[in-house]
Design a protein around this motif. Sequence first.
Motif, PDB file in Angstrom:
ATOM      1  N   UNK A   1       0.845  -1.191   0.000  1.00 17.67           N
ATOM      2  CA  UNK A   1       0.000   0.000   0.000  1.00 17.67           C
ATOM      3  C   UNK A   1       0.881   1.241   0.000  1.00 17.67           C
ATOM      4  N   UNK A   2       0.273   2.376  -0.263  1.00 13.84           N
ATOM      5  CA  UNK A   2       1.007   3.641  -0.297  1.00 13.84           C
ATOM      6  C   UNK A   2       1.168   4.162   1.119  1.00 13.84           C
ATOM      7  N   UNK A   3       2.423   4.296   1.551  1.00 13.26           N
ATOM      8  CA  UNK A   3       2.715   4.781   2.889  1.00 13.26           C
ATOM      9  C   UNK A   3       3.829   5.827   2.821  1.00 13.26           C
ATOM     10  N   UNK A   4       3.824   6.797   3.732  1.00 19.84           N
ATOM     11  CA  UNK A   4       4.910   7.781   3.750  1.00 19.84           C
ATOM     12  C   UNK A   4       6.233   7.112   4.110  1.00 19.84           C
ATOM     13  N   UNK A   5       7.320   7.605   3.505  1.00 16.71           N
ATOM     14  CA  UNK A   5       8.656   7.106   3.830  1.00 16.71           C
ATOM     15  C   UNK A   5       9.483   8.289   4.324  1.00 16.71           C
ATOM     16  N   UNK A   6      10.020   8.123   5.522  1.00 14.98           N
ATOM     17  CA  UNK A   6      10.540   9.243   6.290  1.00 14.98           C
ATOM     18  C   UNK A   6      12.063   9.320   6.301  1.00 14.98           C
ATOM     19  N   UNK A   7      12.569  10.570   6.360  1.00 12.27           N
ATOM     20  CA  UNK A   7      13.965  10.774   6.745  1.00 12.27           C
ATOM     21  C   UNK A   7      14.132  10.428   8.211  1.00 12.27           C
ATOM     22  N   UNK A   8      13.139  10.853   9.009  1.00 17.23           N
ATOM     23  CA  UNK A   8      13.125  10.548  10.446  1.00 17.23           C
ATOM     24  C   UNK A   8      11.708  10.159  10.831  1.00 17.23           C
ATOM     25  N   UNK A   9      11.520   8.883  11.175  1.00 15.02           N
ATOM     26  CA  UNK A   9      10.171   8.465  11.545  1.00 15.02           C
ATOM     27  C   UNK A   9       9.793   8.953  12.941  1.00 15.02           C
ATOM     28  N   UNK A  10      10.801   9.226  13.785  1.00 15.26           N
ATOM     29  CA  UNK A  10      10.487   9.724  15.132  1.00 15.26           C
ATOM     30  C   UNK A  10       9.916  11.134  15.076  1.00 15.26           C
ATOM     31  N   UNK A  11      10.363  11.918  14.085  1.00 17.96           N
ATOM     32  CA  UNK A  11       9.877  13.301  13.933  1.00 17.96           C
ATOM     33  C   UNK A  11       8.787  13.408  12.870  1.00 17.96           C
ATOM     34  N   UNK A  12       8.524  12.321  12.147  1.00 19.61           N
ATOM     35  CA  UNK A  12       7.549  12.376  11.071  1.00 19.61           C
ATOM     36  C   UNK A  12       7.993  13.268   9.928  1.00 19.61           C
ATOM     37  N   UNK A  13       9.310  13.337   9.705  1.00 19.64           N
ATOM     38  CA  UNK A  13       9.888  14.236   8.693  1.00 19.64           C
ATOM     39  C   UNK A  13       9.955  13.520   7.349  1.00 19.64           C
ATOM     40  N   UNK A  14       9.201  14.031   6.358  1.00 23.37           N
ATOM     41  CA  UNK A  14       9.112  13.393   5.032  1.00 23.37           C
ATOM     42  C   UNK A  14       9.226  14.449   3.937  1.00 23.37           C
ATOM     43  N   UNK A  15      10.452  14.958   3.682  1.00 28.29           N
ATOM     44  CA  UNK A  15      10.620  15.972   2.633  1.00 28.29           C
ATOM     45  C   UNK A  15      10.138  15.455   1.273  1.00 28.29           C
ATOM     46  N   UNK A  16       9.358  16.288   0.581  1.00 26.04           N
ATOM     47  CA  UNK A  16       8.841  15.894  -0.721  1.00 26.04           C
ATOM     48  C   UNK A  16       7.574  15.071  -0.649  1.00 26.04           C
ATOM     49  N   UNK A  17       7.114  14.763   0.574  1.00 30.71           N
ATOM     50  CA  UNK A  17       5.901  13.957   0.757  1.00 30.71           C
ATOM     51  C   UNK A  17       5.974  12.675  -0.089  1.00 30.71           C
TER      52      UNK A  17
END
Length: 325
Positions: free
Chosen positions: A32-48
Amino acid sequence: MYVNKLMIGFCFIAVTLNAQAAKVEGTFTAIKSCPIYQSFTKGHNPGDIHTVPGRIYEIVEENKPDGPWALVLVPEIGDSRRWVAKECGVTKISSHPEDNSVTQSCNTPNTYDSNVLALSWQAGFCEHFKYSGIKPECDDLNTGHISVTNLTIHGLWPNKSGCEPDKYGKCSNVPLELNEDTIIKIAPWMPNWFYSTDFGNHEWSKHGTCQKLNDDDYFILMQRLAEKFDSSRIGEYMRDNMGKYVSVDEMESFLATEMGKDVTRKIELRCTGSEKQYLNEFWINLPSEIDESGTLADLVHGAKDKERFGGNCAEKIYIEIPGPK
């Protein structure tokens, strides 16, 4: 003093988190489509950025052994290492490189977990390697005594995670003893067989002895795979552009449109020459179990993506035309 203690505490936490991270080798297949994070602890996902359902990503790390997060490679974005929740797909861990208790054997037959199909463009291969007087098929191609305009076989190479690239091989001393019918079938796709058994013996000894098929079935499988790719838009593109310079990006875009990105993501170009401008090979990632019955997308399904379609090639490359120059 309080600040110093606070800083020491932060450093301790950072070291603890880094120590928990576990290097691994494996794949993550998104369901499925899920966000992929630089930092999952901060929820940081540049470029979405999100995972693409059905796409297979290479895993290089877990947040901790058997943890819920995997660090995957996304080559098309600048910061290519991103964290994804394992619950978003299917995770397959093939090895833990830092686990010294795991012995990695690189010459045990039938323990491979993937394959690479190497197909040559014979004109580029013969023209830009120093094979004059060494490979008779190259001498005859360059002088015009023969003409080869189909993709040809370099080899089908079983690979094993944990072994360095091209180091899984020479798994037994079983000799190569092909039936005459097999040689007749494969010679147009592996032209050295018209002149010698040397190259065939080399490929069998180094690679063929590590997979499960007997020698005849192994070489016939290579012939069928070569024919399948040659009859596709890849082979047509090569013949349509003989004697021309082409853009690697335009070639990738054209083939992706014609064949699908699921196929082109598994392909890597290899070039020669001082500026790496002469195309001579395609390296194609395949899964360990090869199913020829469907489309090319079906054939490559389950294999890892290549890091770059262009491989070691320059931005513009030349597709050689066979015959005397």
